[in-house]
Design an enzyme around this catalytic site. Structure first.
Site, PDB file in Angstrom:
ATOM      1  N   CYS B 103       0.982  -1.259   0.149  1.00 24.29           N
ATOM      2  CA  CYS B 103      -0.069   0.293   0.093  1.00 24.29           C
ATOM      3  C   CYS B 103       0.970   1.325  -0.099  1.00 24.29           C
ATOM      4  CB  CYS B 103      -0.930   0.180   1.256  1.00 24.29           C
ATOM      5  SG  CYS B 103       0.024  -0.037   2.687  1.00 24.29           S
ATOM      6  N   CYS B 106       3.510   1.635   2.720  1.00 25.97           N
ATOM      7  CA  CYS B 106       4.801   1.203   2.692  1.00 25.97           C
ATOM      8  C   CYS B 106       5.839   2.068   1.803  1.00 25.97           C
ATOM      9  CB  CYS B 106       4.766  -0.469   1.688  1.00 25.97           C
ATOM     10  SG  CYS B 106       3.606  -1.542   2.656  1.00 25.97           S
ATOM     11  N   ASP B 508       1.082  24.249 -30.338  1.00 27.18           N
ATOM     12  CA  ASP B 508       2.146  24.602 -31.207  1.00 27.18           C
ATOM     13  C   ASP B 508       1.419  24.271 -32.587  1.00 27.18           C
ATOM     14  OD1 ASP B 508       4.646  25.101 -32.086  1.00 27.18           O
ATOM     15  OD2 ASP B 508       4.849  22.927 -32.326  1.00 27.18           O
ATOM     16  N   ASP B 698       5.294  19.582 -29.477  1.00 27.23           N
ATOM     17  CA  ASP B 698       6.080  18.496 -29.893  1.00 27.23           C
ATOM     18  C   ASP B 698       7.780  18.602 -30.114  1.00 27.23           C
ATOM     19  OD1 ASP B 698       5.974  20.236 -32.163  1.00 27.23           O
ATOM     20  OD2 ASP B 698       6.784  18.394 -33.543  1.00 27.23           O
ATOM     21  N   ASP B 702       9.447  23.681 -27.789  1.00 30.72           N
ATOM     22  CA  ASP B 702       8.228  23.701 -27.041  1.00 30.72           C
ATOM     23  C   ASP B 702       8.630  23.182 -25.380  1.00 30.72           C
ATOM     24  OD1 ASP B 702       6.559  24.586 -28.822  1.00 30.72           O
ATOM     25  OD2 ASP B 702       6.455  22.467 -29.515  1.00 30.72           O
TER      26      ASP B 702
END
Lengths: 61, 799
Positions: B103, B106, B508, B698, B702
């Site tokens: 969990c 831990c 973009d 991309d 950018d």
């Protein structure tokens, strides 16, 4: 009354052990590795040449 | 037989028979210690150590605890080579697999513990992959010490390599399945007997029959107690040992109380037994955890698939011969041979040969990249044409691709804020719950001592904070896996949460809204030849050219339509020429042929490149080449607008080019000729106006904007810098995915909210009823399990 119960309960224990071992075997042999694959695989035909090939143009993904 | 120990080199005393199979051969060992160490090395997939080692190790004879000795091996530089990198002088960094994480607590426990060790500079544990990234100062602490500390906490840490993690995961999954099966089978039988017992209470039952059924239930519950429920005990023990609290503490307590009490009743031959509750509780808890773990694992598969693209074996050239070796054994400076059709095993530079290589793995660009001597190649890319001889510069963890995976790993380690909050609340909740159980027990002991056992048990079971702590991770995992199915890779945890608030999407242009490469846009016929003939001639001429424009001609015609060209001639900067069917044609810009007409061609969009095809006397055709919009860009923009988002184009391109694209898309908010820093400034301005911005980009240019936006998405075809800085990667390059991702973000937050309301509401309602003794333990088990299942199933609706 108790006699038949003891008899039935011993059968229960036997079945439980048997079912448990069966499941352990199934897990060990990898039957639970892929839960989706086999369902899909059966739909795939082996007649590859019958399927028309489409050529991808550049830039089309 | 050499008579010397294969591991430490000391002579094997006569009459001693220790051995280990290493590299397919049985090797003699001098002592049990060496045998254990060698076996540990082999078992951990580190056999390569024996090939790499330059000096023999100390004999393992005098070291005593076997576990610790095993860990010391990891300090060996030869072994570390496969998984440790050195980010700065004296600093080392390794990826570790942590075994035993159940969990989020831990994760927190390990992180906290390691962080306070002197010399450890940074620890990040990834909950979804159970991988930890540890950075330490080698002057102050060594890796074995770190691993030992992890072991002291009750976990196991192994250095990471992809194959090994897969094995560990497979083993854990099988173990979970077996536990679920045992709990399930036992539960079915015990429930059946329980029905008989309850029915007997109404219709009368003989004391001896009742005893028999109780003992049978006891025997059937034993496998659950001794096998299926072990993970709960372990996790609870771990938490208690480190003086912390997790939800397995009340779970374990409930199981022990129920079983112990029932055992007592069975021995006494009177009272009610709760074996059914024990089995049901264990089964439902195991099942919910299994489902949650599965959902989580699915969402990590994509990242790992990247790693697997690097082949495991390579052909090494040595002393004039070829030798197939595992990639792990390659060292910088080695020469490897990459045959056509093979993947390149390591980063390196070409020393001999010429070929073209598919680097779509990194760039998304499937067009082959030409490679010749002196050019760098990347591990995992595919050699297409001729054999290449490559000098290795980086292997394994030092490759470009492994670097990207590490970035992904780190990104995933960041937990969404809501999940962090839930963890904290669940922690406090557990303390409260234990206190409440104690108060209840005391209260009932004063009122009605006979009922103390049943009521306290009900309170412990019914209030298990499982639903609460599952609420966020389950929804998060399900959303991640749904996005992945649609080709959207979530690389940062917080993204989902932020996605739901986005009200402004910034694109973009080049490479994002458009493909970023020229396409044949228009053919204008200027003479009597048909357009298809002109195109065939143009494409044939372009065969000789490597100009990017050439590819757009070649993919515009069928390969069969190409004509044989004689005396092909390439004039860089102008165009190409050649003789087809006895006629000499030219294809290029105005400077190439004297016959090109003056003025613009009608109908050609602004920003397009025009190429002219002429024969010896006249112009035949003009071709307009332009960057093309991605197929579903318009649909994507429309969807975003319909959802009430603002849409902006932020481009480095010229004004006409941006206008042209924007007009097609119907976007009014435009920014052109923006340098990366300008883009960032525009973005900051939006943000100051209180907008939550999603940036889609991309390119390298950018990257700063992507990093600056609240949520960023990169095209899968983009540069790896862009992908590394973004929160979401659109693998399918389908722009409609942007609105899909936003929608999933909103939905997942909605579902998380529902889950929290449900979990808290359920507890608020159930606790008082349980405290006042109106819920029998079996009903409590059902209630608790149903509440957790509701949370998980509700989350699964996202998929």
């Amino acid at each position: 009354m108790d006699g038949i119960l003891i008899y039935l309960l011993s059968i229960t224990f036997f079945i439980v052990i048997f079912a448990g071992l069966g499941f352990f075997w199934a897990v060990r042999s990898g039957q639970f590795e892929d839960m989706e694959g086999p369902a899909q695989r059966i739909l795939m035909d082996d007649d590859d040449p019958m399927i028309p090939r489409r050529r991808l143009k550049d830039g089309e993904n | 037989m050499t008579g010397n120990c294969f591991h430490c080199g000391e002579p094997v005393p006569s009459g001693i028979d220790y051995s280990v199979v290493i590299q397919g051969e049985k090797r003699d060992m001098c002592c049990l210690g060496c045998e254990a160490v060698a076996q540990a090395i082999v078992d951990n997939g580190l056999e390569a150590y024996y090939q790499h080692r330059t000096a023999l190790p100390q004999s393992a004879r005098d070291l005593i605890p076997e576990e610790l000795r095993k860990l010391d091996l990891y300090n060996h530089p030869e072994i570390q080579k496969s998984f440790v990198i050195t980010p700065a002088e004296h600093l080392k960094q390794a990826s570790l697999i942590l075994e035993g994480i159940t969990c989020a607590a831990c994760v927190w426990l390990n992180e906290r513990h390691l962080q306070q060790l002197p010399g450890v500079t940074d620890v990040m544990v990834n909950y979804s992959t159970h991988r930890a990234r540890v950075t330490w100062d080698e002057r102050e602490i060594d890796l074995a010490r770190i691993l030992r500390e992890v072991q002291l906490l009750g976990y196991n840490a192994y250095p990471f390599n992809a194959k090994q993690q897969e094995d560990v995961r497979k083993k854990e999954r099988q173990r979970d399945l077996r536990r679920i099966a045992v709990a399930g089978i036992s539960m079915m039988q015990v429930m059946m007997l329980a029905v008989a017992l309850y029915a007997g209470d109404y219709s009368g039952i003989e004391a001896s029959t009742k005893d028999l059924l109780r003992y049978a239930s006891l025997v059937l519950t034993l496998p659950v107690m001794l096998y299926a429920a072990i993970p709960f005990y372990k996790s609870a023990w771990r938490a208690l040992q480190s003086g912390r609290m997790n939800m397995d503490v009340p779970v374990t307590l409930a199981i022990f109380v129920a079983f112990g009490g029932s055992l007592w009743m069975t021995a006494k031959g009177a009272g009610v037994v709760y074996y059914d509750a024990v089995c049901m509780f264990s089964l439902f808890l195991l099942t919910t955890r299994f489902l949650e773990r599965n959902a989580r694992e699915k969402s990590t598969e994509a990242a790992e698939n990247l790693l697997r693209m690097v082949p495991a074996m390579a052909t090494r050239l040595q002393d004039g011969g070829q030798q197939v070796v595992p990639v792990m054994e390659l060292e910088a400076g080695d020469l490897i041979l990459v045959k056509p059709g093979e993947s390149i095993a390591a980063d390196g530079s070409v020393t001999e040969g010429a070929s073209s290589v598919d680097e779509s793995l990194l760039t998304g660009e499937s067009r082959p990249v030409p490679k010749e001597a002196g050019v760098a190649v990347i591990a995992g890319s595919l050699n297409l044409e001729g054999p290449l001889q490559v000098q290795v510069t980086g292997v394994g963890e030092n490759t470009v691709i492994a670097g990207i995976i590490r970035m992904l790993d780190r990104a995933q380690a960041e937990k969404p804020r809501l999940a962090q909050l839930a963890d904290r609340v669940a922690g406090h909740f557990t303390y409260g719950l234990l206190a409440l159980a104690a108060v209840t027990a005391l209260g009932w002991w004063l009122v009605d001592p006979a009922k103390v056992f049943a009521v306290t048990l009900s309170v412990l079971v019914v209030t298990c904070p499982c639903a609460l702590s599952l609420a966020a991770p389950a929804a998060f995992a399900a959303a991640g896996s749904r996005l992945l199915k649609q080709g959207i890779l979530l690389t940062r945890g917080h993204a989902l949460e932020t996605l739901s608030h986005v009200n402004h999407v910034v694109f973009d242009k080049t490479g994002t809204l458009t493909f970023g490469k020229p396409f044949l846009h228009q053919t204008v016929v200027l003479a009597d030849l048909p357009a298809s003939r002109c195109l065939a001639i143009a494409a044939s001429l372009e065969q000789a050219s490597e100009h990017p424009l050439a590819a757009s001609f070649l993919c515009a015609v069928e390969p069969g339509a190409l004509l044989p060209v004689e005396q092909a001639q390439n004039t860089p900067g102008k165009g190409v020429a050649g003789i087809i069917g006895g006629v000499r044609y030219t294809l290029g810009n105005r400077q190439l042929s004297p016959h090109t007409p003056e003025g613009d061609v009608a109908g050609v969009p602004e920003g397009a490149t025009v190429v002219w095809l002429c024969d010896e006397t006249r112009p035949l055709a003009a071709f307009a080449l332009a960057d093309e919009l991605r197929p579903r860009a318009r649909e994507a923009v429309e969807q975003l607008k319909a959802a009430g988002m603002r849409v902006t184009i932020l481009s480095g391109d010229s004004r006409p080019a941006v206008n042209y694209i924007a007009a097609q898309l119907g976007v009014e908010s435009l920014y052109w000729e923006q340098r990366p820093e300008d883009k960032l400034a525009v973005l900051k301005r939006f943000q100051q106006e209180g907008e939550v911005v999603a940036m889609v980009g991309d390119g390298v240019n950018d990257a700063p904007v992507l990093a600056g936006a609240q949520v960023s998405m990169a095209m899968g075809s983009g540069t790896d810098v862009a992908r590394a800085t973004s929160d979401i990667v659109l693998l399918t390059q389908n722009l409609v995915d942007v609105s899909r991702a936003l929608e999933t973000g909103r939905e997942s937050i909605k579902i998380m909210g529902q889950n929290f309301v449900w979990a808290i509401g359920y507890n608020a309602l159930a606790v008082p009823i349980a405290v006042f003794g109106y819920i029998p333990p079996w009903l409590a088990a059902i209630g608790m399990s149903v509440s957790s299942l509701v949370v998980v199933v509700n989350a699964l609706r996202l998929r």
